[in-house]
Each structure stands twice: as C-alpha cells, then as structure tokens.
Design an enzyme around this catalytic site. Structure first.
Site, PDB file in Angstrom:
ATOM      1  N   HIS A 244      25.039  77.572  73.083  1.00 39.22           N
ATOM      2  CA  HIS A 244      23.989  78.569  73.331  1.00 39.22           C
ATOM      3  C   HIS A 244      23.649  78.574  74.820  1.00 39.22           C
ATOM      4  O   HIS A 244      23.497  77.510  75.429  1.00 39.22           O
ATOM      5  CB  HIS A 244      22.729  78.230  72.533  1.00 39.22           C
ATOM      6  CG  HIS A 244      22.936  78.255  71.046  1.00 39.22           C
ATOM      7  ND1 HIS A 244      22.643  79.347  70.275  1.00 39.22           N
ATOM      8  CD2 HIS A 244      23.411  77.324  70.191  1.00 39.22           C
ATOM      9  CE1 HIS A 244      22.920  79.085  69.005  1.00 39.22           C
ATOM     10  NE2 HIS A 244      23.391  77.857  68.928  1.00 39.22           N
TER      11      HIS A 244
ATOM     12  N   HIS B 158      30.359  76.626  69.340  1.00 36.22           N
ATOM     13  CA  HIS B 158      29.739  77.483  70.355  1.00 36.22           C
ATOM     14  C   HIS B 158      28.710  76.700  71.142  1.00 36.22           C
ATOM     15  O   HIS B 158      28.200  75.664  70.697  1.00 36.22           O
ATOM     16  CB  HIS B 158      29.069  78.701  69.696  1.00 36.22           C
ATOM     17  CG  HIS B 158      28.017  78.321  68.705  1.00 36.22           C
ATOM     18  ND1 HIS B 158      28.302  78.023  67.396  1.00 36.22           N
ATOM     19  CD2 HIS B 158      26.677  78.147  68.838  1.00 36.22           C
ATOM     20  CE1 HIS B 158      27.191  77.703  66.761  1.00 36.22           C
ATOM     21  NE2 HIS B 158      26.191  77.762  67.603  1.00 36.22           N
TER      22      HIS B 158
ATOM     23  N   TYR C 251      23.238  69.055  65.244  1.00 39.46           N
ATOM     24  CA  TYR C 251      22.190  69.218  66.243  1.00 39.46           C
ATOM     25  C   TYR C 251      21.168  68.091  66.116  1.00 39.46           C
ATOM     26  O   TYR C 251      20.892  67.605  65.007  1.00 39.46           O
ATOM     27  CB  TYR C 251      21.431  70.531  66.031  1.00 39.46           C
ATOM     28  CG  TYR C 251      22.130  71.772  66.525  1.00 39.46           C
ATOM     29  CD1 TYR C 251      22.144  72.098  67.876  1.00 39.46           C
ATOM     30  CD2 TYR C 251      22.754  72.633  65.632  1.00 39.46           C
ATOM     31  CE1 TYR C 251      22.759  73.246  68.325  1.00 39.46           C
ATOM     32  CE2 TYR C 251      23.380  73.785  66.076  1.00 39.46           C
ATOM     33  CZ  TYR C 251      23.374  74.085  67.427  1.00 39.46           C
ATOM     34  OH  TYR C 251      23.991  75.231  67.874  1.00 39.46           O
TER      35      TYR C 251
ATOM     36  N   TYR D 280      29.833  73.907  62.410  1.00 38.74           N
ATOM     37  CA  TYR D 280      28.866  73.343  61.459  1.00 38.74           C
ATOM     38  C   TYR D 280      28.539  74.343  60.357  1.00 38.74           C
ATOM     39  O   TYR D 280      28.654  75.553  60.543  1.00 38.74           O
ATOM     40  CB  TYR D 280      27.581  72.896  62.176  1.00 38.74           C
ATOM     41  CG  TYR D 280      26.827  73.966  62.924  1.00 38.74           C
ATOM     42  CD1 TYR D 280      25.969  74.854  62.272  1.00 38.74           C
ATOM     43  CD2 TYR D 280      26.950  74.076  64.303  1.00 38.74           C
ATOM     44  CE1 TYR D 280      25.264  75.822  62.966  1.00 38.74           C
ATOM     45  CE2 TYR D 280      26.251  75.050  65.012  1.00 38.74           C
ATOM     46  CZ  TYR D 280      25.412  75.917  64.342  1.00 38.74           C
ATOM     47  OH  TYR D 280      24.717  76.876  65.039  1.00 38.74           O
TER      48      TYR D 280
ATOM     49  N   ARG E 129      29.963  77.978  61.106  1.00 40.08           N
ATOM     50  CA  ARG E 129      29.927  78.644  62.400  1.00 40.08           C
ATOM     51  C   ARG E 129      31.061  78.154  63.298  1.00 40.08           C
ATOM     52  O   ARG E 129      31.340  76.956  63.354  1.00 40.08           O
ATOM     53  CB  ARG E 129      28.594  78.344  63.114  1.00 40.08           C
ATOM     54  CG  ARG E 129      27.407  78.899  62.352  1.00 40.08           C
ATOM     55  CD  ARG E 129      26.632  79.949  63.116  1.00 40.08           C
ATOM     56  NE  ARG E 129      27.465  80.899  63.799  1.00 40.08           N
ATOM     57  CZ  ARG E 129      27.322  81.272  65.057  1.00 40.08           C
ATOM     58  NH1 ARG E 129      26.356  80.744  65.775  1.00 40.08           N
ATOM     59  NH2 ARG E 129      28.116  82.166  65.602  1.00 40.08           N
TER      60      ARG E 129
HETATM   61 FE   LIG Z   1      24.262  76.999  67.146  1.00 43.50          FE
END
Ligand SMILES: [Fe+2]
Length: 267
Positions: A188, A186, A134, A173, A183
């Site tokens: 959001h 995905h 991110y 990640y 995770r």
């Molecule tokens: Fe996320």
C-alpha cells in the site's frame, strides 16, 4: 491458533463471503466484457464493483464534499520535514534482527501528468510480512507474525521526485471477500500532497502474480492498461549483489496515465 489441515476449507467463518471463486471470476469477466464493448478508457477503479463485495455498501453515493484545506489542517494529520528520518525508509532495520523473506529495494518516481518530478512529498507504505500477515488486530489468519518486521515506512521524495524503500516482499493473504479469496502480493502506498485533502492511496503489485485474474480489487480497475500500471517492474539495476532484489514503480498523479487511487479503505 492452530493451522488448518492441508486441503481443509478455512472459509467456514460466518463473516466470510459465500460465493465461490468461480462465481466471482464469472462476475468479473462479465463486467470486463461490458467494458471492452463500451471501448472506454478507464484509469480509476469502479467504486461500486460488485465482485468486491463490501464496495457495494460503502461506496460513495454523493459527490465529494468540497472543504477548505486550511480549515481541515486545524484538525487533520500533518507532518514536518524534520519529522521524517531517512532511516524510516528501511523496513528491515526496525527491530533487533533481520525480517524473514525476499529482501528488496522498491524505488520509483512521483510524477505529475506532464512527467515532471514532484519533490518533497511524503510517501508512506504499509504491507504484510513475507508470510502474508499484517501486524493488525483484525488480521488473525494462521500465518506467522515476524518479530523483526512491522511493515510500515515513509520517506520524502527527492528533488528528482524519487522515493526508495528497503523492505521484504510481502506474501499473498486471504481476505474473506468470498470463499477462498486471496489477495495478490502488494504494498500500500500513500502520497500525502500539499495538505491532507490531497492525500491519495494506492497499491503496488509484483509482476507475474498468478492471483491477478482472481482478485476483485485489482480487477476493479477495469481498464487493462490502467491495471498494468499498478504492477512494478523487476529492475536488475536496482538490485544489490549478494544483498537484495529490486523493483521499480512510478506513481503518476494526474492525466491519462494517472495511477489508480482508492477512495476508501481497500485492503
Ligand atoms: Fe493489503
């Protein structure tokens, strides 16, 4: 920051959880068995789902406070139709070059519990880049940032309730819930509603992800049918030749097929 050597355990961070994946998986399996025995149909996540460690301390313990929407509007974020440019739905054109990764279109419809389209709604997305990183100060794990990808976009639903984003497929990640926690990939999603008090936040996943069974956030939706509704479908009709792949995912706001939404800041 240097990358860890192959096989090196990177979960030596004191902020990381100490449980193993096997521990977490056993906890999730036990909760799943309880759910199966109870035979209930659950569409929303457990707010205090212990395998998702931080949820035990930060989940709501009191009923939600009812507020006057008009009063909230005086200070809450707001948007106007003129503020949303169609270009904001393309996450691959926000910089001078092309982002790295699997270019794809994600489209679907926003529906109410009766299957009717919900038009003119602000849909916002945010996601990691193809390497699972991110653009955020708290994400410092050793995967590369992409100078051509920020990972945020928004659009308004069309009269038929549809939304459509062009982006790249995010990578999985690590997130320190437990040792070596990863995770599933995905995106959001936020659906704003008519005012800020109606805002809903959820996550869309990709079919066949091997991390589904290991992820406490995905598994916090203990009903298997509700979990499955969080997974987009690959749709060859959405793809564009020589350009991108395509996925389709509908969001249902109410009713028994309601899409899971999160109460707080799940990662
Ligand atoms: Fe996320």
């Amino acid at each position: 920051m240097t990358s860890p050597a192959p096989g090196q355990d990177v979960a030596v961070d004191p902020l990381a959880g100490t449980a193993s994946q096997a521990d977490i998986s056993a906890e999730m399996a036990a909760i799943g068995r309880q759910h199966d025995e109870a035979g209930d149909v659950v569409t929303q996540p457990r707010l205090d789902y212990a395998p998702y460690r931080s949820s035990t301390l930060r989940h709501p313990t009191l009923p939600l406070v009812r507020v006057d929407p008009e009063g909230v509007e005086r200070e809450a974020p707001a948007f106007g139709h003129r503020d949303v440019s169609p270009l904001e739905a393309d996450l691959t054109i926000q910089h001078h070059g092309e982002p790295v990764g699997e270019r794809m279109i994600v489209t679907g419809r926003l529906l109410d519990g009766e299957g009717r389209p919900v038009r003119g709604q602000l849909v916002e997305v945010w996601q990691a880049n193809a390497a699972g990183r991110y653009v955020h100060q708290r994400d410092q794990h050793p995967a590369p940032l992409d100078p051509n990808f920020t990972g945020v976009g928004r659009c308004l639903t069309r009269p038929d309730g549809s939304y459509r984003f062009t982006t790249v497929k995010p990578g999985p990640y690590p997130w320190k819930n437990h040792r070596n926690a990863w995770r599933p990939a995905h995106i959001h999603f936020s659906v704003f509603g008519q005012d800020f008090t109606q805002r809903m936040v959820t996550q869309m996943y990709f079919p066949g992800d091997p991390l589904f069974d290991l992820d406490p956030i995905y598994q916090s939706v203990v009903g298997p049918a509700a979990r499955a509704r969080l997974v987009a479908a690959y749709d060859h009709d959405v793809t564009r030749p020589e350009w991108c792949t395509g996925y389709r995912w509908d969001i249902v706001l109410t009713g028994t097929h309601r899409t899971w939404t999160e109460p707080g800041d799940a990662r």
